[in-house]
Design a protein around this motif. Sequence first.
Motif, PDB file in Angstrom:
ATOM      1  N   GLU A   1      -6.823   4.220  -6.102  1.00  0.00           N
ATOM      2  CA  GLU A   1      -7.519   3.849  -7.338  1.00  0.00           C
ATOM      3  C   GLU A   1      -7.409   2.368  -7.686  1.00  0.00           C
ATOM      4  OE1 GLU A   1      -7.468   7.180 -10.854  1.00  0.00           O
ATOM      5  OE2 GLU A   1      -5.634   6.320 -10.066  1.00  0.00           O
ATOM      6  N   ILE A   2      -6.277   1.772  -7.331  1.00  0.00           N
ATOM      7  CA  ILE A   2      -6.077   0.359  -7.640  1.00  0.00           C
ATOM      8  C   ILE A   2      -5.927  -0.456  -6.351  1.00  0.00           C
ATOM      9  CG2 ILE A   2      -4.490  -1.291  -8.721  1.00  0.00           C
ATOM     10  CD1 ILE A   2      -4.145   0.774 -10.980  1.00  0.00           C
ATOM     11  N   GLN A   3      -5.111   0.009  -5.437  1.00  0.00           N
ATOM     12  CA  GLN A   3      -4.793  -0.794  -4.249  1.00  0.00           C
ATOM     13  C   GLN A   3      -5.968  -0.905  -3.281  1.00  0.00           C
ATOM     14  OE1 GLN A   3      -1.142   1.001  -2.751  1.00  0.00           O
ATOM     15  NE2 GLN A   3      -0.385   1.148  -4.841  1.00  0.00           N
TER      16      GLN A   3
ATOM     17  N   GLN B   1       5.648  13.979   2.854  1.00  0.00           N
ATOM     18  CA  GLN B   1       4.406  13.476   2.261  1.00  0.00           C
ATOM     19  C   GLN B   1       3.214  13.579   3.223  1.00  0.00           C
ATOM     20  OE1 GLN B   1       4.513   9.878  -0.295  1.00  0.00           O
ATOM     21  NE2 GLN B   1       6.733   9.980  -0.152  1.00  0.00           N
TER      22      GLN B   1
ATOM     23  N   VAL C   1      -9.209  -0.979  -4.245  1.00  0.00           N
ATOM     24  CA  VAL C   1     -10.385  -1.559  -4.890  1.00  0.00           C
ATOM     25  C   VAL C   1     -10.856  -2.762  -4.076  1.00  0.00           C
ATOM     26  CG1 VAL C   1     -11.065  -2.909  -6.919  1.00  0.00           C
ATOM     27  CG2 VAL C   1      -9.880  -0.735  -7.210  1.00  0.00           C
TER      28      VAL C   1
ATOM     29  N   ASN D   1       1.232   7.379  -2.056  1.00  0.00           N
ATOM     30  CA  ASN D   1       0.750   8.434  -2.963  1.00  0.00           C
ATOM     31  C   ASN D   1      -0.773   8.445  -3.062  1.00  0.00           C
ATOM     32  OD1 ASN D   1       1.121   5.861  -4.297  1.00  0.00           O
ATOM     33  ND2 ASN D   1       0.587   6.862  -6.203  1.00  0.00           N
ATOM     34  N   PRO D   2      -1.362   9.609  -3.369  1.00  0.00           N
ATOM     35  CA  PRO D   2      -2.834   9.712  -3.415  1.00  0.00           C
ATOM     36  C   PRO D   2      -3.476   8.726  -4.402  1.00  0.00           C
ATOM     37  CG  PRO D   2      -1.807  11.897  -3.600  1.00  0.00           C
ATOM     38  CD  PRO D   2      -0.698  10.887  -3.631  1.00  0.00           C
ATOM     39  N   GLY D   3      -2.877   8.544  -5.574  1.00  0.00           N
ATOM     40  CA  GLY D   3      -3.479   7.693  -6.602  1.00  0.00           C
ATOM     41  C   GLY D   3      -3.482   6.219  -6.263  1.00  0.00           C
ATOM     42  N   ALA D   4      -2.749   5.838  -5.230  1.00  0.00           N
ATOM     43  CA  ALA D   4      -2.681   4.424  -4.856  1.00  0.00           C
ATOM     44  C   ALA D   4      -4.069   3.840  -4.633  1.00  0.00           C
ATOM     45  CB  ALA D   4      -1.834   4.256  -3.602  1.00  0.00           C
TER      46      ALA D   4
ATOM     47  N   ARG E   1       0.882  -1.186   0.000  1.00  0.00           N
ATOM     48  CA  ARG E   1       0.000   0.000   0.000  1.00  0.00           C
ATOM     49  C   ARG E   1       0.910   1.224   0.000  1.00  0.00           C
ATOM     50  NH1 ARG E   1      -2.483   4.119  -0.445  1.00  0.00           N
ATOM     51  NH2 ARG E   1      -4.708   4.443  -0.007  1.00  0.00           N
ATOM     52  N   THR E   2       0.989   1.882  -1.136  1.00  0.00           N
ATOM     53  CA  THR E   2       1.951   2.966  -1.286  1.00  0.00           C
ATOM     54  C   THR E   2       1.373   4.284  -0.752  1.00  0.00           C
ATOM     55  OG1 THR E   2       1.266   3.316  -3.590  1.00  0.00           O
ATOM     56  CG2 THR E   2       3.128   1.831  -3.198  1.00  0.00           C
TER      57      THR E   2
END
Lengths: 313, 313
Positions: A181-183, A249, A185, A176-179, A173-174
Motif C-alpha cells: 500500500e505504501i512501499q 510467513q 506506490v 507483510n501484505p499491507g506493505a 520492503r517489509t
Amino acid sequence: MPLENFADRLLAAIDTRNTPLVVGLDPVYDRLPRAISGHRELNDGDDLEAAVDALLEFSTRVLKIVAPLVPAVKINSAFFEPYFSYGVEAFQALVQEATAHGLLVINDAKRADIGNTSERYAAATLIEPPFDSLSEHAAPDAVTVAPYMGSDSVGPFISAAQAHGKGVFVLVRTSNPGAAEIQDVLLQDGTPLYQHVGKLVEKWGAPLIGERGYSSVGAVVGATNPEQLATLRGLLPQTLFLVPGYGAQGASAGDVAKAFNADGRGAIINSSRAILQAHLNPRYANLPWEKAVEAATRAAITEIRSALHAARG
Amino acid sequence: MPLENFADRLLAAIDTRNTPLVVGLDPVYDRLPRAISGHRELNDGDDLEAAVDALLEFSTRVLKIVAPLVPAVKINSAFFEPYFSYGVEAFQALVQEATAHGLLVINDAKRADIGNTSERYAAATLIEPPFDSLSEHAAPDAVTVAPYMGSDSVGPFISAAQAHGKGVFVLVRTSNPGAAEIQDVLLQDGTPLYQHVGKLVEKWGAPLIGERGYSSVGAVVGATNPEQLATLRGLLPQTLFLVPGYGAQGASAGDVAKAFNADGRGAIINSSRAILQAHLNPRYANLPWEKAVEAATRAAITEIRSALHAARG
C-alpha cells in the motif's frame, strides 16, 4: 584498538557457523511448553513476574541450544514491552546471555523519531549503558529502524553504529501484505517507493563499508515477494539484507535464495516461529519440556540450515 | 456503559481548558534545574536511579502546574528508554500521575511492526495492563504510529483504540528537515507521498468518527511547512492533527493556524522545549527551583495559549 566493523563481524560469524540463518527470539506466553506456563494457565498469565520468568526460562534455554549453530539472534522488543519494566529487564538479560554465548544480537525495535530524539533511541538500543549499575550490560549489535522520517531521523542511529562498531537495518520492503500500500506506490519515474528508500540506504551506508565490501547499514527486505527481493539485490550491491518472512510467513528457501549475491553472501535469513514453536509438534509431546525444546529446536534449525545451504548454491 | 470516543474526549477537554495546546513532556537530564541535577554533575548522571529520580521529580512538578491549563500532555517514550527498566517505570508513573490530574496522555512512541507484532505494541502502549501487580496503572489515551508498513501494521493499534476508547496518531508529514526526502516524493499522479498516506489515514479513521465529527485516528502533521499543513487540512476534514514543530523547531502561531478548520477545531498543537526549558531563562535564576519552574512554565504556557488563541481566530 579500533572497533571492528559490524558488517565484517557478522560476515565472519556467518562463515564460522556456516549458515546465514538468524533465529528470531519472539517468545509468546501461550506457546511456551505447558510445563513452564501450564500451571499458571488458570489465571492466564496475570502474574506479571511469573509470566516474564517463564518467557525468560524458555528463551534462555533456546539461546543455549542455538548459540553454536547460528551467527546471530534477532530479538523483537515488541514481545517484551507488554511486560513493562520486567519485560525490559528480561530483554536486557537475553541480550547479555546471547552476547556471552558469542551470538550477535539484532534488536528488532523499528525505532525512529526527529534527530535529537533518535539520538535517545540510539542510546537505548545500540550503546552500552553509561550507568554504573548497568556496567555489565551488553548493548545489542544492531537495531532495525523505520525510514519514513528521512536522513536526519535515521542519521543518529548510523552515527552511533559508526562510533561503536554497531549496525543498523533500515526497513525497505517489509514482508507483510499491507506493505504494498505504501512501499510499492509508483513514483514519477515509474519506480516504486521501496527502491527510492533502498537507494537512500545504500547511500547512507557508504561510509560504513567494511573490509569485506558490505556496509554496516543494512536493509530489511522481506522474502514474501521474491521478485522485489531480486530487484533490490541488484540495485544495492553493498547492502546486507535482513530477510524476514521465511517459513511461517510463507516464503520458501528458493524465494530467499534471491537475497544473496553471486558469491553466496549479502543476506541473513530470519526464522522465528518455525524454530521457537517447533516444540509444539505432537511428536515431542511425551518428552520432558527441556528435551522437547532441545530436540525440536535442533531439528528445525538443521532443516532450515540445509534448505538455505542448498539455496545459496 | 459504552466507552466514550477518544476524539470526543479530546475535543471536550480542549473546550474545557479553552486551548488546543499540548505540553510535550520530554525531560532532558542536563536541562533540569541544577538544584535537582547539579549535585550529581560531577559523575554526569551515571547513577541511574538518581538520574531517573531527578527526571521524575521535575516532570511531576511540571504536570501539576500544567494540569489545569491544557487538555493533554504528550510524553515521548524515547526520553525514558535510555534509562531501561527505571525509565519505563518513570514513564508509567507519569502516565498515572497525568491521568490522576485529569490530563489526557499521548504516548509518542512512533511504533509499528507486522500485524501480530503490532498487536503487542498496542497492548504495551494503549491497553490497561492485564497484570494484578499493575492493576492501578493507567494506559495512555493515544499513541503515535509509523505508517511505512501499511494497513495491517497500523490496524492493530486502530482495533485497540476502537475497543478501548483510545486514539492513534499516524505520522503523515513530520516536522524535521529530512522528512521531505521520503514524504514529499512525488507519485505518478503528481501528488506527494504524504498526501497518499494522509488519505489512507482518513480512510482508516472513518469507523472511529465520534459525535463531534472527528475520528479517533488522527495524523501527525508538522507546522514547519505551513503550505503542506493547509493542503492536508483541506484534504482530511475529519482527521484530528497533532502538530509538532511550534516554537523550538521554528513554526510560528500563524503557521500552526493553518491546522484548524474554519470552526477553530481539528488540531492540537504540541510544544515541548519552549515550555520545559523555560526555567533556564536567566530571569528566573534567583528563585528556588520550584518557584522558577512554576513561574517559567506558567509564563510560557500563557504566552503560547494567547498566541494560539489569536491564531485560531
